[in-house]
Write a protein that holds these residues in place. Structure first.
Motif, PDB file in Angstrom:
ATOM      1  N   THR A 108       0.823  -1.198   0.000  1.00  0.00           N
ATOM      2  CA  THR A 108       0.000   0.000   0.000  1.00  0.00           C
ATOM      3  C   THR A 108       0.862   1.255   0.000  1.00  0.00           C
ATOM      4  O   THR A 108       0.589   2.199  -0.749  1.00  0.00           O
ATOM      5  CB  THR A 108      -0.967  -0.015   1.200  1.00  0.00           C
ATOM      6  OG1 THR A 108      -1.775  -1.205   1.118  1.00  0.00           O
ATOM      7  CG2 THR A 108      -1.862   1.201   1.226  1.00  0.00           C
ATOM      8  N   ILE A 109       1.911   1.265   0.795  1.00  0.00           N
ATOM      9  CA  ILE A 109       2.821   2.414   0.819  1.00  0.00           C
ATOM     10  C   ILE A 109       3.443   2.621  -0.564  1.00  0.00           C
ATOM     11  O   ILE A 109       3.400   3.722  -1.118  1.00  0.00           O
ATOM     12  CB  ILE A 109       3.920   2.235   1.886  1.00  0.00           C
ATOM     13  CG1 ILE A 109       3.314   2.291   3.283  1.00  0.00           C
ATOM     14  CG2 ILE A 109       5.023   3.281   1.716  1.00  0.00           C
ATOM     15  CD1 ILE A 109       4.257   1.888   4.404  1.00  0.00           C
ATOM     16  N   LEU A 110       4.005   1.558  -1.139  1.00  0.00           N
ATOM     17  CA  LEU A 110       4.622   1.663  -2.459  1.00  0.00           C
ATOM     18  C   LEU A 110       3.611   2.153  -3.486  1.00  0.00           C
ATOM     19  O   LEU A 110       3.901   3.060  -4.278  1.00  0.00           O
ATOM     20  CB  LEU A 110       5.197   0.310  -2.879  1.00  0.00           C
ATOM     21  CG  LEU A 110       5.898   0.290  -4.222  1.00  0.00           C
ATOM     22  CD1 LEU A 110       7.108  -0.606  -4.177  1.00  0.00           C
ATOM     23  CD2 LEU A 110       4.966  -0.147  -5.323  1.00  0.00           C
ATOM     24  N   SER A 111       2.431   1.583  -3.478  1.00  0.00           N
ATOM     25  CA  SER A 111       1.399   1.935  -4.458  1.00  0.00           C
ATOM     26  C   SER A 111       0.960   3.384  -4.314  1.00  0.00           C
ATOM     27  O   SER A 111       0.818   4.106  -5.309  1.00  0.00           O
ATOM     28  CB  SER A 111       0.200   1.001  -4.324  1.00  0.00           C
ATOM     29  OG  SER A 111       0.597  -0.334  -4.599  1.00  0.00           O
ATOM     30  N   LEU A 112       0.730   3.830  -3.092  1.00  0.00           N
ATOM     31  CA  LEU A 112       0.307   5.218  -2.876  1.00  0.00           C
ATOM     32  C   LEU A 112       1.389   6.204  -3.295  1.00  0.00           C
ATOM     33  O   LEU A 112       1.102   7.226  -3.921  1.00  0.00           O
ATOM     34  CB  LEU A 112      -0.064   5.442  -1.409  1.00  0.00           C
ATOM     35  CG  LEU A 112      -1.430   4.945  -0.999  1.00  0.00           C
ATOM     36  CD1 LEU A 112      -1.566   4.922   0.518  1.00  0.00           C
ATOM     37  CD2 LEU A 112      -2.524   5.787  -1.624  1.00  0.00           C
ATOM     38  N   LEU A 113       2.638   5.917  -2.952  1.00  0.00           N
ATOM     39  CA  LEU A 113       3.729   6.813  -3.341  1.00  0.00           C
ATOM     40  C   LEU A 113       3.879   6.847  -4.857  1.00  0.00           C
ATOM     41  O   LEU A 113       4.104   7.911  -5.445  1.00  0.00           O
ATOM     42  CB  LEU A 113       5.024   6.414  -2.653  1.00  0.00           C
ATOM     43  CG  LEU A 113       5.029   6.591  -1.129  1.00  0.00           C
ATOM     44  CD1 LEU A 113       6.329   6.061  -0.532  1.00  0.00           C
ATOM     45  CD2 LEU A 113       4.788   8.036  -0.731  1.00  0.00           C
ATOM     46  N   PHE A 114       3.739   5.708  -5.506  1.00  0.00           N
ATOM     47  CA  PHE A 114       3.800   5.658  -6.968  1.00  0.00           C
ATOM     48  C   PHE A 114       2.662   6.474  -7.580  1.00  0.00           C
ATOM     49  O   PHE A 114       2.877   7.292  -8.467  1.00  0.00           O
ATOM     50  CB  PHE A 114       3.749   4.210  -7.459  1.00  0.00           C
ATOM     51  CG  PHE A 114       3.773   4.098  -8.959  1.00  0.00           C
ATOM     52  CD1 PHE A 114       4.973   4.157  -9.649  1.00  0.00           C
ATOM     53  CD2 PHE A 114       2.601   3.943  -9.676  1.00  0.00           C
ATOM     54  CE1 PHE A 114       5.003   4.066 -11.038  1.00  0.00           C
ATOM     55  CE2 PHE A 114       2.614   3.852 -11.061  1.00  0.00           C
ATOM     56  CZ  PHE A 114       3.820   3.916 -11.738  1.00  0.00           C
ATOM     57  N   ILE A 115       1.447   6.248  -7.089  1.00  0.00           N
ATOM     58  CA  ILE A 115       0.279   6.957  -7.619  1.00  0.00           C
ATOM     59  C   ILE A 115       0.430   8.468  -7.404  1.00  0.00           C
ATOM     60  O   ILE A 115       0.153   9.255  -8.301  1.00  0.00           O
ATOM     61  CB  ILE A 115      -1.017   6.430  -6.971  1.00  0.00           C
ATOM     62  CG1 ILE A 115      -1.315   5.014  -7.468  1.00  0.00           C
ATOM     63  CG2 ILE A 115      -2.198   7.360  -7.268  1.00  0.00           C
ATOM     64  CD1 ILE A 115      -2.380   4.292  -6.668  1.00  0.00           C
ATOM     65  N   SER A 116       0.879   8.874  -6.221  1.00  0.00           N
ATOM     66  CA  SER A 116       1.000  10.309  -5.953  1.00  0.00           C
ATOM     67  C   SER A 116       2.062  10.948  -6.844  1.00  0.00           C
ATOM     68  O   SER A 116       1.888  12.065  -7.316  1.00  0.00           O
ATOM     69  CB  SER A 116       1.296  10.573  -4.476  1.00  0.00           C
ATOM     70  OG  SER A 116       2.592  10.153  -4.138  1.00  0.00           O
ATOM     71  N   ARG A 117       3.135  10.231  -7.113  1.00  0.00           N
ATOM     72  CA  ARG A 117       4.200  10.757  -7.969  1.00  0.00           C
ATOM     73  C   ARG A 117       3.761  10.840  -9.420  1.00  0.00           C
ATOM     74  O   ARG A 117       4.118  11.743 -10.145  1.00  0.00           O
ATOM     75  CB  ARG A 117       5.444   9.860  -7.855  1.00  0.00           C
ATOM     76  CG  ARG A 117       6.663  10.424  -8.564  1.00  0.00           C
ATOM     77  CD  ARG A 117       7.892   9.573  -8.330  1.00  0.00           C
ATOM     78  NE  ARG A 117       7.833   8.283  -8.970  1.00  0.00           N
ATOM     79  CZ  ARG A 117       8.096   8.073 -10.262  1.00  0.00           C
ATOM     80  NH1 ARG A 117       8.397   9.051 -11.051  1.00  0.00           N
ATOM     81  NH2 ARG A 117       8.047   6.849 -10.754  1.00  0.00           N
ATOM     82  N   LYS A 118       2.946   9.896  -9.855  1.00  0.00           N
ATOM     83  CA  LYS A 118       2.508   9.824 -11.245  1.00  0.00           C
ATOM     84  C   LYS A 118       1.062  10.304 -11.414  1.00  0.00           C
ATOM     85  O   LYS A 118       0.421   9.994 -12.406  1.00  0.00           O
ATOM     86  CB  LYS A 118       2.612   8.381 -11.745  1.00  0.00           C
ATOM     87  CG  LYS A 118       3.970   7.747 -11.598  1.00  0.00           C
ATOM     88  CD  LYS A 118       4.898   8.191 -12.681  1.00  0.00           C
ATOM     89  CE  LYS A 118       4.831   7.207 -13.802  1.00  0.00           C
ATOM     90  NZ  LYS A 118       5.644   7.561 -14.929  1.00  0.00           N
ATOM     91  N   TYR A 119       0.541  11.063 -10.435  1.00  0.00           N
ATOM     92  CA  TYR A 119      -0.877  11.403 -10.403  1.00  0.00           C
ATOM     93  C   TYR A 119      -1.382  12.034 -11.695  1.00  0.00           C
ATOM     94  O   TYR A 119      -2.402  11.611 -12.232  1.00  0.00           O
ATOM     95  CB  TYR A 119      -1.166  12.318  -9.207  1.00  0.00           C
ATOM     96  CG  TYR A 119      -2.628  12.650  -9.065  1.00  0.00           C
ATOM     97  CD1 TYR A 119      -3.526  11.675  -8.654  1.00  0.00           C
ATOM     98  CD2 TYR A 119      -3.105  13.915  -9.355  1.00  0.00           C
ATOM     99  CE1 TYR A 119      -4.877  11.965  -8.531  1.00  0.00           C
ATOM    100  CE2 TYR A 119      -4.456  14.205  -9.240  1.00  0.00           C
ATOM    101  CZ  TYR A 119      -5.333  13.225  -8.826  1.00  0.00           C
ATOM    102  OH  TYR A 119      -6.658  13.512  -8.710  1.00  0.00           O
ATOM    103  N   GLN A 120      -0.696  13.043 -12.206  1.00  0.00           N
ATOM    104  CA  GLN A 120      -1.168  13.721 -13.420  1.00  0.00           C
ATOM    105  C   GLN A 120      -1.199  12.763 -14.610  1.00  0.00           C
ATOM    106  O   GLN A 120      -2.144  12.761 -15.397  1.00  0.00           O
ATOM    107  CB  GLN A 120      -0.301  14.949 -13.732  1.00  0.00           C
ATOM    108  CG  GLN A 120      -0.454  16.069 -12.722  1.00  0.00           C
ATOM    109  CD  GLN A 120      -1.896  16.521 -12.544  1.00  0.00           C
ATOM    110  OE1 GLN A 120      -2.690  16.533 -13.476  1.00  0.00           O
ATOM    111  NE2 GLN A 120      -2.253  16.898 -11.325  1.00  0.00           N
ATOM    112  N   GLU A 121      -0.161  11.949 -14.749  1.00  0.00           N
ATOM    113  CA  GLU A 121      -0.111  10.972 -15.842  1.00  0.00           C
ATOM    114  C   GLU A 121      -1.233   9.943 -15.722  1.00  0.00           C
ATOM    115  O   GLU A 121      -1.899   9.607 -16.706  1.00  0.00           O
ATOM    116  CB  GLU A 121       1.256  10.281 -15.816  1.00  0.00           C
ATOM    117  CG  GLU A 121       1.512   9.353 -16.955  1.00  0.00           C
ATOM    118  CD  GLU A 121       2.898   8.714 -16.846  1.00  0.00           C
ATOM    119  OE1 GLU A 121       3.006   7.525 -17.182  1.00  0.00           O
ATOM    120  OE2 GLU A 121       3.845   9.393 -16.415  1.00  0.00           O
ATOM    121  N   ILE A 122      -1.470   9.455 -14.534  1.00  0.00           N
ATOM    122  CA  ILE A 122      -2.526   8.473 -14.294  1.00  0.00           C
ATOM    123  C   ILE A 122      -3.887   9.109 -14.541  1.00  0.00           C
ATOM    124  O   ILE A 122      -4.770   8.505 -15.162  1.00  0.00           O
ATOM    125  CB  ILE A 122      -2.429   7.867 -12.871  1.00  0.00           C
ATOM    126  CG1 ILE A 122      -1.182   6.985 -12.779  1.00  0.00           C
ATOM    127  CG2 ILE A 122      -3.686   7.089 -12.512  1.00  0.00           C
ATOM    128  CD1 ILE A 122      -0.833   6.521 -11.388  1.00  0.00           C
TER     129      ILE A 122
END
Length: 128
Positions: A108-122
């Motif tokens: 969950t930590i890894l996924s949230l940090l990834f999503i937050s970093r790539k938020y605009q792209e996602i």
């Protein structure tokens, strides 16, 4: 997200819904099934955004991170041993929970940090 009681730890953890891919089941189907079982929603669309090994030094488990959209409410279909409470929060609220040490689950930590970093792209992927 979910709040799930983990008996092996003797405490509640904040996590993303997750589960094991069953024999003959695709990753997409597993994601759809687990969402309905654990949070009681079925997604119209799924987007696979990341895959990663959980602990390659000791296991072959491969995680697949999906973003689900256009959710339709159904009912939870928990296993008899599962104690799960679904809840909603923003990405910023979830990142704050990581900073405060409230989210301790690695996937969950890894996924949230990834999503937050790539938020605009996602976000563009979800809208396109």
């Amino acid at each position: 997200m979910i709040k799930q009681y983990r008996p092996i730890l003797g405490k509640w953890l904040y996590e993303f819904p997750a589960g094991t891919i069953e024999e003959g089941e695709s990753e997409d189907l597993t994601a759809r099934r687990e969402l309905e079982e654990e949070i009681g929603y079925v997604p119209l669309k799924l987007f696979k955004v990341l895959k990663f090994y959980v602990s390659p030094g000791i296991a072959t488990e491969l995680m697949h991170l999906y973003i689900a959209t256009n959710l339709t409410k159904t009912t939870q279909k928990l296993e008899e041993y599962e104690v799960i409470e679904p809840f909603e929060l923003t990405i910023d609220e979830a990142i704050k929970m990581i900073d405060e040490g409230k989210i301790e689950d690695g996937k969950t930590i890894l996924s949230l940090l990834f999503i937050s970093r790539k938020y605009q792209e996602i976000r563009s992927l979800l809208q396109g």
